[in-house]
Scaffold this active site. Structure first.
Site, PDB file in Angstrom:
ATOM      1  N   ASN A 209       0.791  -1.241   0.000  1.00 18.83           N
ATOM      2  CA  ASN A 209       0.000   0.000   0.000  1.00 18.83           C
ATOM      3  C   ASN A 209       0.821   1.289   0.000  1.00 18.83           C
ATOM      4  O   ASN A 209       0.322   2.323  -0.446  1.00 18.83           O
ATOM      5  CB  ASN A 209      -1.035  -0.023   1.134  1.00 18.83           C
ATOM      6  CG  ASN A 209      -0.413  -0.164   2.487  1.00 18.83           C
ATOM      7  OD1 ASN A 209       0.519  -0.939   2.678  1.00 18.83           O
ATOM      8  ND2 ASN A 209      -0.904   0.595   3.436  1.00 18.83           N
TER       9      ASN A 209
ATOM     10  N   GLU B   9       4.873  -4.431  12.077  1.00 16.12           N
ATOM     11  CA  GLU B   9       3.964  -3.296  11.848  1.00 16.12           C
ATOM     12  C   GLU B   9       2.747  -3.855  11.139  1.00 16.12           C
ATOM     13  O   GLU B   9       2.800  -4.150   9.942  1.00 16.12           O
ATOM     14  CB  GLU B   9       4.655  -2.242  10.968  1.00 16.12           C
ATOM     15  CG  GLU B   9       5.867  -1.580  11.592  1.00 16.12           C
ATOM     16  CD  GLU B   9       5.498  -0.612  12.700  1.00 16.12           C
ATOM     17  OE1 GLU B   9       4.380  -0.074  12.686  1.00 16.12           O
ATOM     18  OE2 GLU B   9       6.342  -0.409  13.583  1.00 16.12           O
TER      19      GLU B   9
ATOM     20  N   CYS C 252      -3.012   1.378   6.678  1.00 19.32           N
ATOM     21  CA  CYS C 252      -3.066   0.768   8.021  1.00 19.32           C
ATOM     22  C   CYS C 252      -3.644   1.730   9.049  1.00 19.32           C
ATOM     23  O   CYS C 252      -4.140   1.304  10.090  1.00 19.32           O
ATOM     24  CB  CYS C 252      -1.681   0.321   8.442  1.00 19.32           C
ATOM     25  SG  CYS C 252      -0.467   1.636   8.429  1.00 19.32           S
TER      26      CYS C 252
HETATM   27  P1  NAP Z   1       0.467  -9.128   3.454  1.00 21.35           P
HETATM   28  O1  NAP Z   1      -0.365  -9.938   2.562  1.00 21.35           O
HETATM   29  O2  NAP Z   1       0.578  -9.530   4.876  1.00 21.35           O
HETATM   30  O3  NAP Z   1       1.916  -9.052   2.763  1.00 21.35           O
HETATM   31  C1  NAP Z   1       2.936  -8.248   3.266  1.00 21.35           C
HETATM   32  C2  NAP Z   1       4.276  -8.774   2.799  1.00 21.35           C
HETATM   33  O4  NAP Z   1       4.512 -10.026   3.438  1.00 21.35           O
HETATM   34  C3  NAP Z   1       4.350  -9.057   1.295  1.00 21.35           C
HETATM   35  O5  NAP Z   1       5.640  -8.756   0.833  1.00 21.35           O
HETATM   36  C4  NAP Z   1       4.079 -10.547   1.230  1.00 21.35           C
HETATM   37  O6  NAP Z   1       4.566 -11.173   0.068  1.00 21.35           O
HETATM   38  C5  NAP Z   1       4.839 -11.002   2.462  1.00 21.35           C
HETATM   39  N1  NAP Z   1       4.440 -12.301   2.989  1.00 21.35           N
HETATM   40  C6  NAP Z   1       3.208 -12.827   3.058  1.00 21.35           C
HETATM   41  N2  NAP Z   1       3.248 -14.031   3.663  1.00 21.35           N
HETATM   42  C7  NAP Z   1       4.545 -14.265   3.980  1.00 21.35           C
HETATM   43  C8  NAP Z   1       5.244 -15.322   4.629  1.00 21.35           C
HETATM   44  N3  NAP Z   1       4.607 -16.406   5.086  1.00 21.35           N
HETATM   45  N4  NAP Z   1       6.575 -15.236   4.781  1.00 21.35           N
HETATM   46  C9  NAP Z   1       7.240 -14.140   4.355  1.00 21.35           C
HETATM   47  N5  NAP Z   1       6.642 -13.106   3.718  1.00 21.35           N
HETATM   48  C10 NAP Z   1       5.308 -13.162   3.554  1.00 21.35           C
HETATM   49  O7  NAP Z   1      -0.022  -7.609   3.477  1.00 21.35           O
HETATM   50  P2  NAP Z   1      -0.438  -6.663   2.266  1.00 21.35           P
HETATM   51  O8  NAP Z   1      -1.757  -7.115   1.739  1.00 21.35           O
HETATM   52  O9  NAP Z   1       0.685  -6.454   1.325  1.00 21.35           O
HETATM   53  O10 NAP Z   1      -0.619  -5.293   3.075  1.00 21.35           O
HETATM   54  C11 NAP Z   1      -1.740  -5.005   3.792  1.00 21.35           C
HETATM   55  C12 NAP Z   1      -1.564  -5.146   5.285  1.00 21.35           C
HETATM   56  O11 NAP Z   1      -0.425  -4.444   5.725  1.00 21.35           O
HETATM   57  C13 NAP Z   1      -2.727  -4.547   6.048  1.00 21.35           C
HETATM   58  O12 NAP Z   1      -3.106  -5.396   7.099  1.00 21.35           O
HETATM   59  C14 NAP Z   1      -2.160  -3.249   6.576  1.00 21.35           C
HETATM   60  O13 NAP Z   1      -2.818  -2.745   7.708  1.00 21.35           O
HETATM   61  C15 NAP Z   1      -0.762  -3.633   6.859  1.00 21.35           C
HETATM   62  N6  NAP Z   1       0.100  -2.455   6.925  1.00 21.35           N
HETATM   63  C16 NAP Z   1       0.614  -2.057   8.133  1.00 21.35           C
HETATM   64  C17 NAP Z   1       1.382  -0.898   8.218  1.00 21.35           C
HETATM   65  C18 NAP Z   1       1.989  -0.437   9.505  1.00 21.35           C
HETATM   66  O14 NAP Z   1       2.959   0.298   9.440  1.00 21.35           O
HETATM   67  N7  NAP Z   1       1.481  -0.836  10.659  1.00 21.35           N
HETATM   68  C19 NAP Z   1       1.618  -0.149   7.065  1.00 21.35           C
HETATM   69  C20 NAP Z   1       1.059  -0.566   5.868  1.00 21.35           C
HETATM   70  C21 NAP Z   1       0.315  -1.726   5.810  1.00 21.35           C
HETATM   71  P3  NAP Z   1       3.607 -11.405  -1.205  1.00 21.35           P
HETATM   72  O15 NAP Z   1       3.255 -10.055  -1.682  1.00 21.35           O
HETATM   73  O16 NAP Z   1       4.464 -12.183  -2.122  1.00 21.35           O
HETATM   74  O17 NAP Z   1       2.429 -12.173  -0.690  1.00 21.35           O
END
Ligand code: NAP
Length: 470
Positions: free
Chosen positions: A149, A245, A279
């Site tokens: 995002n 995060e 987020c």
């Molecule tokens: P996501 O599906 O959890 O993916 C995040 C990252 O993790 C991607 O690079 C993904 O790779 C990788 N990943 C997924 N499963 C993994 C595993 N088992 N081992 C290692 N890496 C893995 O999240 P998203 O859909 O990209 O982002 C949305 C989420 O991020 C929301 O929940 C949002 O609230 C949160 N977020 C939090 C913050 C904060 O600072 N607190 C900021 C922004 C977003 P792939 O893309 O290859 O699946």
């Protein structure tokens, strides 16, 4: 584009297509990294760490400043990359590029403020003749895993402090948005970063994630993403430092004494920024009963003015969701809420990946849009009788990143500050306010540890104590 391993831009036969979620057009391809690629990247980062830990502070500072300058000089290219590979409109993307330059500049400044202190050893009997101090040393090889995002600035939030602290990195950007991260990698190398300090692998988390997070050569995992992936990584990581995060479903409280126009404007923007895929996005708004109807009416009027869709056009207010699958998911969540009694005030229309900004009222407790993270342009507005009731409802979830309150009563603001269970309370602004130097992170399922350069630097360095027996 190619991925970056051991100082070389590497390609692979098998590719991953990066598509614009607005019209599904092909933006570019990246190699589909294998487990072997990850192992090579980690081996290079181990070598990179030997260089990084000896790189003088002035050099780290210079590299970070220079990278910020390069990003600034290429602002429009970065903005178009963000806007094409992801969900953001061109105006939202430009703001992210600016923030990335700020993040890198702060990292450059903080590099010279990694301080230690002297220790009063003589406070214990037998230590009268001891003198000493501690300083902070880099933690080692960091695995940085980032979400889609904010595909540029959230990468900078990991690389900036990691390099400022003298670490090396293996970065795995989100598979749907790897291009901004790769371009930032190019900028770092041009700025003089020793190449082995940064390795970027482009591949599916489901395929290469385990190889990255379980490897004992990795000393810290700095993860930003969803709670499910976060929990899976923590369960597998083994003996490593963890920064998490994660997401949230942020609450905003609007009291009757607040500036109503300001609250509406700020909450609409906070709810629909990046098509709600934020987020910190505003998800639940608790409005004092006496102004509830007026607030809902003004909120809906403002929301209906949103221009949705063609995200590269200057006057577009909101782009598509990251994939059609995600748009279908939120459509179904809203259907569930409607069946349980929720009223749609506007929106709830879908065309491919585009889901119109949606305002709900009458949302019953316990439906997904009420208690899970929507991560979509959907906001629910609830009436409350008192501040106590608002705080109780705001806290009645498993997340706690940011909360906000609109009020002109300092006592009520302080009550909210003390009683809201979150990592940050924003007064007279929406929950999505963030400045990149502030400590950032959450409680409950919203995460572990803090980012914000100075705070990330604390996580990415550790004290080494020195004691002289005189
Ligand atoms: P996501 O599906 O959890 O993916 C995040 C990252 O993790 C991607 O690079 C993904 O790779 C990788 N990943 C997924 N499963 C993994 C595993 N088992 N081992 C290692 N890496 C893995 O999240 P998203 O859909 O990209 O982002 C949305 C989420 O991020 C929301 O929940 C949002 O609230 C949160 N977020 C939090 C913050 C904060 O600072 N607190 C900021 C922004 C977003 P792939 O893309 O290859 O699946």
């Amino acid at each position: 584009m190619k991925m970056l391993i051991n100082g070389e831009w590497v390609d692979r036969e098998e590719k991953i297509e990066v598509r614009d979620p607005y019209d599904n057009s092909l933006v570019d391809t990246v190699p589909r990294a294998t487990v072997e690629d990850v192992k090579r990247a980690i081996a290079a980062a181990v070598e990179g760490f030997k260089i990084a830990r000896k790189l003088p502070t002035y050099k780290r500072t210079e590299i970070l400043y220079k990278t910020a300058e390069i990003v600034k000089a290429r602002s429009e290219d970065f903005a178009r990359t963000i806007a094409r590979e992801g969900s953001k409109t061109i105006r939202e993307a430009r703001k992210e590029v600016y923030r990335c330059t700020v993040t890198l500049r702060i990292a450059a400044e903080e590099a010279s403020r990694i301080l230690g202190e002297t220790i009063t050893f003589d406070q214990a009997i037998g230590s009268e003749n001891r003198r000493g101090y501690y300083y902070r040393m880099p933690i080692g090889v960091i695995a940085a895993i980032t979400p889609f995002n904010d595909p540029l600035n959230l990468v900078a939030h990991k690389l900036g402090p990691a390099f400022a602290g003298g670490n090396s990195v293996v970065l795995k950007p989100a598979t749907v948005t790897p291009l901004s991260a790769l371009k930032l990698g190019e900028a770092f190398l041009e700025a003089g970063l020793p190449p082995k300090m940064l390795n970027i692998v482009t591949g599916y988390g489901s395929e290469i994630g385990d190889a990255l997070v379980t490897d004992p050569r990795i000393r810290m995992i700095s993860f930003t993403g969803g709670v499910e992936a976060g929990k899976e990584i923590v369960a597998k990581a083994g003996l490593k430092k963890i920064g998490m995060e994660l997401g949230s479903n942020s609450p905003v409280i609007v009291l009757a004494d607040a500036d109503l126009e300001k609250a509406v404007e700020s909450c609409v923007s906070g709810a629909f920024w990046a098509a709600g895929q934020n987020c910190l996005g505003v998800q639940r708004i608790y409005v004092e009963e006496s102004i509830y109807s007026e607030f809902v009416e003004k909120f809906v009027v403002r929301t209906k003015k949103y221009k949705v869709g063609p995200k590269l056009e200057e006057d577009c207010d909101m782009g598509p969701m990251i994939t059609e699958k995600e748009a279908i998911r939120i459509e179904q969540w809203v259907e569930e809420a409607i069946k349980a009694g929720a009223k749609v005030e506007c929106g709830h229309k879908r065309d491919g990946a585009i889901y119109w900004p949606t305002v709900l009222t009458n949302v019953p407790d316990g439906v997904k849009v009420d208690c899970d993270e929507v991560f979509a342009p959907v906001v629910s507005i609830y009436p409350v009788k008192t501040l106590d009731e608002a705080i109780e409802k705001a806290n009645a979830v498993n997340y706690g990143l940011h909360a906000a309150i609109f009020t002109n009563d300092i006592n009520k603001a302080f009550k909210a500050i003390e009683e809201l269970e979150v990592g940050g309370v924003i007064i007279n602004d929406s929950t999505d306010y963030r400045m990149d130097a502030m400590p950032f992170g959450g409680v409950k399922n919203s995460g572990l540890g803090r980012e914000g350069i100075k705070f990330a630097l604390m996580e990415m360095t550790e004290p080494k104590v020195v004691c002289f027996n005189l």
